[in-house]
Motif scaffolding. Structure first.
Motif, mmCIF file in Angstrom:
data_model
loop_
_atom_site.group_PDB
_atom_site.id
_atom_site.type_symbol
_atom_site.label_atom_id
_atom_site.label_comp_id
_atom_site.label_asym_id
_atom_site.label_seq_id
_atom_site.Cartn_x
_atom_site.Cartn_y
_atom_site.Cartn_z
ATOM 1 N N ALA A 159 1.468 -29.178 66.690
ATOM 2 C CA ALA A 159 1.237 -27.739 66.842
ATOM 3 C C ALA A 159 0.085 -27.485 67.804
ATOM 4 C CB ALA A 159 0.936 -27.117 65.489
ATOM 5 N N TRP A 160 0.153 -26.336 68.482
ATOM 6 C CA TRP A 160 -0.918 -25.869 69.354
ATOM 7 C C TRP A 160 -1.816 -24.902 68.590
ATOM 8 C CZ3 TRP A 160 -1.824 -27.843 74.092
ATOM 9 C CH2 TRP A 160 -0.786 -28.526 74.734
ATOM 10 N N ALA A 161 -3.111 -24.971 68.839
ATOM 11 C CA ALA A 161 -4.074 -24.047 68.244
ATOM 12 C C ALA A 161 -4.969 -23.495 69.347
ATOM 13 C CB ALA A 161 -4.918 -24.751 67.186
ATOM 14 N N THR A 162 -5.515 -22.311 69.126
ATOM 15 C CA THR A 162 -6.373 -21.671 70.123
ATOM 16 C C THR A 162 -7.712 -22.384 70.219
ATOM 17 O OG1 THR A 162 -5.343 -19.530 69.704
ATOM 18 C CG2 THR A 162 -7.505 -19.514 70.776
ATOM 19 N N GLY A 163 -8.136 -22.688 71.441
ATOM 20 C CA GLY A 163 -9.439 -23.277 71.685
ATOM 21 C C GLY A 163 -10.374 -22.273 72.328
ATOM 22 N N GLY A 164 -11.546 -22.730 72.753
ATOM 23 C CA GLY A 164 -12.521 -21.847 73.385
ATOM 24 C C GLY A 164 -12.072 -21.384 74.758
ATOM 25 N N ALA A 165 -12.291 -20.110 75.064
ATOM 26 C CA ALA A 165 -11.866 -19.544 76.341
ATOM 27 C C ALA A 165 -12.771 -19.998 77.476
ATOM 28 C CB ALA A 165 -11.866 -18.020 76.276
ATOM 29 N N LEU A 166 -12.173 -20.181 78.657
ATOM 30 C CA LEU A 166 -12.952 -20.474 79.859
ATOM 31 C C LEU A 166 -13.842 -19.277 80.217
ATOM 32 C CD1 LEU A 166 -10.154 -22.104 82.004
ATOM 33 C CD2 LEU A 166 -12.354 -23.185 81.536
ATOM 34 N N SER A 200 10.694 -43.971 76.573
ATOM 35 C CA SER A 200 12.062 -43.964 77.106
ATOM 36 C C SER A 200 12.653 -42.571 77.172
ATOM 37 C CB SER A 200 12.969 -44.871 76.263
ATOM 38 O OG SER A 200 13.015 -44.423 74.916
ATOM 39 N N THR A 201 12.266 -41.688 76.226
ATOM 40 C CA THR A 201 12.927 -40.393 76.105
ATOM 41 C C THR A 201 11.909 -39.279 75.892
ATOM 42 O OG1 THR A 201 14.801 -41.495 75.039
ATOM 43 C CG2 THR A 201 14.670 -39.106 74.799
ATOM 44 N N TRP A 202 12.202 -38.115 76.538
ATOM 45 C CA TRP A 202 11.419 -36.908 76.298
ATOM 46 C C TRP A 202 12.064 -36.106 75.172
ATOM 47 C CZ3 TRP A 202 6.817 -35.891 78.553
ATOM 48 C CH2 TRP A 202 6.490 -36.567 79.742
ATOM 49 N N THR A 203 11.232 -35.556 74.265
ATOM 50 C CA THR A 203 11.712 -34.744 73.152
ATOM 51 C C THR A 203 10.941 -33.436 73.111
ATOM 52 O OG1 THR A 203 12.202 -36.730 71.854
ATOM 53 C CG2 THR A 203 12.036 -34.638 70.648
ATOM 54 N N GLU A 204 11.660 -32.316 73.022
ATOM 55 C CA GLU A 204 11.003 -31.021 72.920
ATOM 56 C C GLU A 204 10.419 -30.854 71.521
ATOM 57 O OE1 GLU A 204 12.957 -27.546 74.288
ATOM 58 O OE2 GLU A 204 13.696 -28.476 76.126
ATOM 59 N N VAL A 205 9.161 -30.362 71.478
ATOM 60 C CA VAL A 205 8.489 -30.123 70.204
ATOM 61 C C VAL A 205 7.925 -28.703 70.219
ATOM 62 C CG1 VAL A 205 8.049 -32.519 69.590
ATOM 63 C CG2 VAL A 205 6.477 -31.364 71.146
ATOM 64 N N GLY A 206 6.798 -28.457 69.544
ATOM 65 C CA GLY A 206 6.273 -27.104 69.403
ATOM 66 C C GLY A 206 5.793 -26.490 70.705
ATOM 67 N N ASP A 207 6.163 -25.222 70.947
ATOM 68 C CA ASP A 207 5.762 -24.506 72.157
ATOM 69 C C ASP A 207 4.293 -24.090 72.111
ATOM 70 O OD1 ASP A 207 8.354 -24.689 73.050
ATOM 71 O OD2 ASP A 207 8.824 -22.557 72.773
ATOM 72 N N MET A 208 3.711 -23.906 73.312
ATOM 73 C CA MET A 208 2.393 -23.286 73.403
ATOM 74 C C MET A 208 2.481 -21.813 73.022
ATOM 75 S SD MET A 208 0.610 -24.868 76.822
ATOM 76 C CE MET A 208 1.842 -24.213 77.943
ATOM 77 N N SER A 209 1.351 -21.216 72.693
ATOM 78 C CA SER A 209 1.325 -19.783 72.399
ATOM 79 C C SER A 209 1.526 -18.954 73.657
ATOM 80 C CB SER A 209 -0.018 -19.397 71.749
ATOM 81 O OG SER A 209 -0.189 -20.057 70.525
ATOM 82 N N THR A 210 1.014 -19.445 74.793
ATOM 83 C CA THR A 210 1.070 -18.714 76.054
ATOM 84 C C THR A 210 1.834 -19.517 77.099
ATOM 85 O OG1 THR A 210 -1.072 -17.679 75.608
ATOM 86 C CG2 THR A 210 -0.283 -17.637 77.886
ATOM 87 N N ALA A 211 2.936 -18.953 77.589
ATOM 88 C CA ALA A 211 3.669 -19.596 78.678
ATOM 89 C C ALA A 211 2.805 -19.551 79.936
ATOM 90 C CB ALA A 211 4.994 -18.884 78.911
ATOM 91 N N ARG A 212 2.733 -20.671 80.665
ATOM 92 C CA ARG A 212 1.864 -20.724 81.843
ATOM 93 C C ARG A 212 2.217 -21.914 82.716
ATOM 94 N NH1 ARG A 212 -3.878 -21.769 79.044
ATOM 95 N NH2 ARG A 212 -2.884 -20.994 77.168
ATOM 96 N N GLU A 213 1.815 -21.834 83.992
ATOM 97 C CA GLU A 213 1.845 -22.977 84.892
ATOM 98 C C GLU A 213 0.451 -23.156 85.480
ATOM 99 O OE1 GLU A 213 3.626 -22.988 88.693
ATOM 100 O OE2 GLU A 213 3.210 -20.886 89.135
ATOM 101 N N GLN A 214 0.266 -24.258 86.182
ATOM 102 C CA GLN A 214 -0.975 -24.528 86.910
ATOM 103 C C GLN A 214 -2.194 -24.620 85.986
ATOM 104 O OE1 GLN A 214 -1.053 -21.265 89.651
ATOM 105 N NE2 GLN A 214 0.713 -21.971 90.811
ATOM 106 N N ALA A 215 -1.962 -24.829 84.700
ATOM 107 C CA ALA A 215 -3.085 -24.958 83.775
ATOM 108 C C ALA A 215 -3.736 -26.319 83.936
ATOM 109 C CB ALA A 215 -2.596 -24.791 82.336
ATOM 110 N N GLU A 216 -5.062 -26.365 83.736
ATOM 111 C CA GLU A 216 -5.737 -27.640 83.733
ATOM 112 C C GLU A 216 -5.509 -28.300 82.383
ATOM 113 O OE1 GLU A 216 -6.343 -30.498 84.959
ATOM 114 O OE2 GLU A 216 -6.671 -29.060 86.564
ATOM 115 N N SER A 217 -5.531 -29.632 82.379
ATOM 116 C CA SER A 217 -5.152 -30.330 81.157
ATOM 117 C C SER A 217 -5.772 -31.715 81.106
ATOM 118 C CB SER A 217 -3.624 -30.443 81.077
ATOM 119 O OG SER A 217 -3.119 -31.085 82.237
#
Length: 601
Positions: free
Chosen positions: A46-53, A267-284
């Protein structure tokens, strides 16, 4: 060809049933009943909210580190490239050293105190500039051979791979700590890809346009492996070639921002829990079990951070009603398992009794009585071989030890101290009993620090506990036991303290329960696998070896449940005492479903 046993030194386990979650994690076994090879798999995290930039940026130039020690640098603030860098401690972002050259859309990796950022863009063009971070400041080092942007990187400050980028090229370069050299090209040209791992074990995935391609690098060549389920660009990433995470991104034509999370198992990718916010170009950064994504485009510039938790193999547990006791009563001793339980004795406000009952996972049945009726103390062992020591209401009862052989109780050697309301753990030939009330005359207010070991014949004093308590929970074995919660005086304040026993010494655990309480029940197979419930409350907390987590509540408030009946994945809450007399004789069963997977290829 050599067989598995010749290669590994042992054959795969053959059993008629499945291993449980704790036993089976990381193992493969053959179920002779179903004729299947099986293993334990993790459940969706699961994804949880962290500290904002502090500042909203997009197109970050690269990221590094872990979920509790992360780093982001550069980026685009909607108007221009920036030099800002920020460090994350698992809860908040603070300013780090600025880049010497503003940029966005570069590559980067490493740790918070030793990272690289490669290439990128600073209008009017692409950069070949590479900078190294030492935890406080950035320093320019040797440039890439080919300036580029919209790429990714993997490795350390002395051993790094910069992957293909702008114009959807297949070019890759390797860094040895002093110079860059070209290495084998990607099989599929792309830009906006993600990469993670080490210089000689890289996994790269995604890209533009809508690339699902995944490739791994072994230090010499790239090999195509299992594709992402959803092709997309600019995904968040973390992990290794055998355990990676891909989060978010953008599918093109039409452009759609994604919250999708996928995990790679080698060997295989499996879809799991989504993020709360859809986004691209996020740092990780981070790993497959503990990653972060920060900022990015949503499509506007974002400051949001999300943290991924995939640390447990356990599914969500739940309590369910079990069979009522044949004789309704409270303050009973208990031991065994959820499907083979044993309960004995009782005290007022139910009558003092010597009754003993067994549980088969469905119903209770009366069996042989104790020689002396009493309650307020735990038993330890199994349904067919158990020890019940001490108890109330008299000093003589507090000294007694009785041994159960599956049919009848036999008085054996007394304990050296008359006690009740303590904890017990172990087997009928190797047990541990600790703390509790002295049982010498009313009022019984004195608490003990002593613990004693049972060897099947005699009791021997061993190391004292650190926090005296009564009505605590305990469980485990004689060499790996735990003690949690309880009252520090009686009557008096409760504690959240937890102690563990290694066979000679009790040690205060650095982790405590979330809620201090007394009169709790508990179960567990060791000091790293435990559950505590009630007290008087409905609260349930589970321990995974690292921390206590509140999980599903009991159906009704319970208190004064003495003894360990099961593990943190399969347990019983048997009977109770005041303040809930309506729960006398009632049973609840705790179950965490197994995550067994049949291996088909």
């Amino acid at each position: 060809m050599a067989d598995y046993k010749a290669i590994k030194g042992k054959s795969i386990l053959n059993i008629a049933s499945d291993l449980d979650n704790a036993e089976g994690e990381g193992e493969i076994w053959f179920n002779t009943t179903s004729s299947d090879y099986k293993t334990i798999v993790k459940v969706a995290g699961a994804w949880a909210t962290g500290g904002a930039l502090p500042t909203a940026t997009r197109n970050f130039a690269g990221g590094a580190g872990t979920q509790t020690a992360g780093l982001v640098e550069g980026g685009y603030n909607g108007t221009a490239a920036v030099t800002e860098a920020f460090e994350y401690d698992g809860s908040a972002w603070t300013a780090g050293g600025d880049l010497t050259t503003a940029r966005f859309a570069g590559g980067g990796n490493g740790i918070q105190t030793a990272a690289l950022v490669t290439g990128g863009e600073a209008p009017p063009g692409q950069l070949g500039i590479v900078e190294s971070y030492d935890g406080s400041s950035w320093t320019e080092i040797a440039d890439l051979n080919t300036a580029g942007s919209k790429h990714s990187g993997a490795g350390t400050t002395t051993a790094f791979i910069a992957t293909t980028g702008e114009s959807r090229t297949s070019n890759c370069e390797s860094w040895n700590g002093s110079a860059w050299s070209e290495v084998a090209d990607f099989n599929t040209a792309r830009n906006f890809n993600a990469a993670t791992g080490t210089q000689t074990a890289v996994i790269a995935f995604g890209g533009s346009p809508n690339r699902a391609h995944t490739e791994t690098f072994n230090g010499t060549s790239w090999t195509e492996v299992g594709d992402l389920n959803t092709g997309r660009r600019n995904v968040g990433r973390g992990g290794t070639t055998s355990a990676a995470i891909a989060a978010g991104g953008l599918t093109e034509s039409p452009d759609v921002f994604k919250a999708i999370t996928e995990l790679y198992d080698g060997s295989t990718w499996t879809e799991v829990g989504d993020m709360s916010t859809a986004r691209e170009q996020a740092e990780s950064g981070g790993t497959m079990v503990a990653a972060f994504v920060a900022g990015g485009a949503t499509p506007g510039e974002s400051t949001a951070t999300e943290e991924w938790d995939f640390t447990s193999t356990l599914a969500a547990g739940a309590w369910a009603s079990g069979g009522d006791m044949a004789n309704s009563r409270g303050s009973v001793g208990q031991c065994g398992t959820q499907t083979a339980g044993l309960a004995m004795g009782s005290l007022p406000p139910a009558p003092t009794t010597a009754l003993t009952e067994t549980y088969d996972g469905t119903s209770w049945a009366e069996v042989g009585d104790l020689n002396v009726g009493r309650g307020y103390n735990p038993a330890f062992g199994t349904q067919t071989a158990a020890i019940f020591q001490g108890g109330n209401p008299t000093p003589a009862a507090g000294l007694l030890t009785e041994s159960w052989n599956g049919t009848s109780w036999t008085e054996v050697n007394d304990a050296p101290i008359s006690t009740y309301a303590k904890i017990g753990a172990g087997t009928s030939t190797a047990g541990i009993s600790a703390s509790g009330h002295t049982n010498i005359g009313p009022p019984s207010t004195a608490l003990l620090s002593e613990s004693i070991e049972w060897d099947g014949t005699n009791w021997t004093e061993t190391g004292d506990i650190n926090t005296k308590r009564v009505y605590g929970a305990g469980g485990g074995t004689q060499t790996s036991a735990f003690m949690a919660a309880g009252q520090e005086t009686s009557p008096g304040p409760t504690t959240a303290a937890v102690e563990t026993y290694n066979g000679s010494t009790w040690s205060t655990s650095p982790t405590t329960l979330n809620t201090a309480r007394g009169a709790v029940g508990g179960s567990g197979s060791s000091d790293s696998n435990a559950i505590v419930y009630g007290g008087p409350s409905v609260l349930t907390e589970s321990f995974d070896g690292t921390s206590w987590t509140e999980v599903a509540d009991l159906a009704q408030t319970r208190a004064e449940m003495f003894g360990s009946t099961g593990s943190n994945t399969s347990a019983l809450a048997v009977s109770t005492a005041n303040p809930t007399p309506g729960a006398f004789g009632k049973t609840e069963e705790w179950t965490v479903p197994q995550n067994v997977k049949t291996i088909t290829d």
